[in-house]
Design a protein around this motif. Structure first.
Motif: not given
Ligand code: UDP
Ligand code: MG
Length: 320
Positions: A226, A229-231, A233-238, A294
């Motif tokens: 955490t 990386s904020s990946i 977080l982005k993963l859930s939007s993908y 986060y």
């Protein structure tokens, strides 16, 4: 002061004497290899709220012998915070960090220092082989370092712990980084300058057991990911975009069937419904959890508490 050596100690009563002897060896080596005198080296033990006799043993050692300092924290603050506290009071031009369990051989610090003199700001020790550690620990550690590498854009070296030596200018930047959830090896990579790895053999623990329980390991891994990386977080939007798109296509298909082909059999039944509910419900909770990780960290940062509390500091008074 030329060199500071920071050593976190948590319930290590069985090791302190052996560690002291190895430290004296190391000082000898510093004298013979680099011409650095013992009085130009300080060893800073950080007692991280030990519950055994560690604090008394260290207290005696530091009150009797010059060059040894004990920084006693008010409770167990965790390995990374203990290191931070030690680094904060270090006076050296070069600052080394080493575990107190003799897994990292103290004599290696001399080699790290010699390499540093060739023009590096950070020399970190890379574990070539690790004795006496469980398959589970080796496997999870190796997996973690590789996943972390994929997730971040900071170049965090693989198979490297906090065993390293740093220059004063790196430490000054590190001291200005006040974040609470600390993943120090990553923070140092982030700082930059000239950094290089040096291989060494990690030994078995001298005595006692690892102080990193499974829960501490998981917390540490999540902190690492955490903070860099904020990946996730982005993963859930993908995932959201993909499921929404698929859901839209499938709904369209069902509507068309219902409107134009009244004979078609579209009662798919309980099985498909329950699968959809469970899968989507699970993914949603997972995504919420990630946001929560986060958010919780933001919450911790906003409280703006001090990183640690010092109970007392012991060192030999030289002018007595
Ligand atoms: N340590 C600490 N606070 C803690 C846990 C560990 O100061 O809450 C110290 C411990 O005494 C040791 C170092 O951090 O000197 C590394 O811990 P350990 O050897 O248990 O970790 P491992 O080598 O198993 O990863
Ligand atoms: Mg250890």
């Amino acid at each position: 002061m030329k060199i500071s050596i920071v050593v976190p100690m948590y319930n290590e009563e069985g090791i302190i004497h052996a560690f002291y002897e190895r430290m004296e060896n190391t000082k000898q080596l510093f004298l013979s290899k680099c011409g650095i005198n013992a009085h130009e080296i300080e060893v800073i033990f950080v007692n991280d709220g030990s519950k055994d006799n560690t604090v008394n043993l260290l207290k005696h050692l530091c009150e009797d012998l010059p060059g040894y300092v004990l920084l006693n924290l008010s409770r167990n603050h965790g390995h990374q915070i203990a290191i931070t506290a030690g680094i904060d009071i270090a006076l050296g031009d070069a600052i080394a960090v080493i575990d107190g369990d003799l897994q990292d051989p103290p004599e290696t610090i001399v080699d790290l220092y010699v390499t540093m003199l060739k023009g590096y700001d950070v020399v970190y020790a890379v574990r070539k082989k690790r004795d006496g550690e469980s398959f589970f620990k080796l496997f999870t550690a190796s997996l973690f370092y590789r996943v972390l590498r994929k997730l971040t854009n900071v170049d965090i070296p693989v198979d490297t712990g906090d065993f390293r030596i740093m220059s004063r200018r790196v430490v000054n930047v590190l001291k200005s980084m006040k974040e609470r959830h600390r993943f120090i090896r990553g923070m140092i990579s982030w700082i930059g300058f000239n950094q290089i790895g040096m291989e060494y053999e990690r030994n078995e623990r001298h005595s006692g057991e690892t102080k990193y329980t499974l829960t501490k390991m998981i917390k540490f891994a999540v902190d690492g990911i955490t903070s860099f990386s904020s990946i996730p977080l982005k993963l859930s939007s993908y995932i959201g975009i993909i499921t929404a798109f698929l859901g839209f296509l499938y709904s369209l298909y069902i509507i068309i069937l219902k409107l134009f082909m009244p004979d078609a059999h579209i009662e798919l039944g309980w099985a498909s419904l329950i699968i959809c509910i469970l899968l989507l419900g699970g993914t949603q909770l997972l995504a919420l959890g990630m946001i929560g990780e986060y958010l919780g960290r933001i919450h911790d940062e906003t409280k703006y508490r001090p990183l640690y509390v010092i109970e007392d500091i012991y060192r030999k008074e030289l002018n007595e």
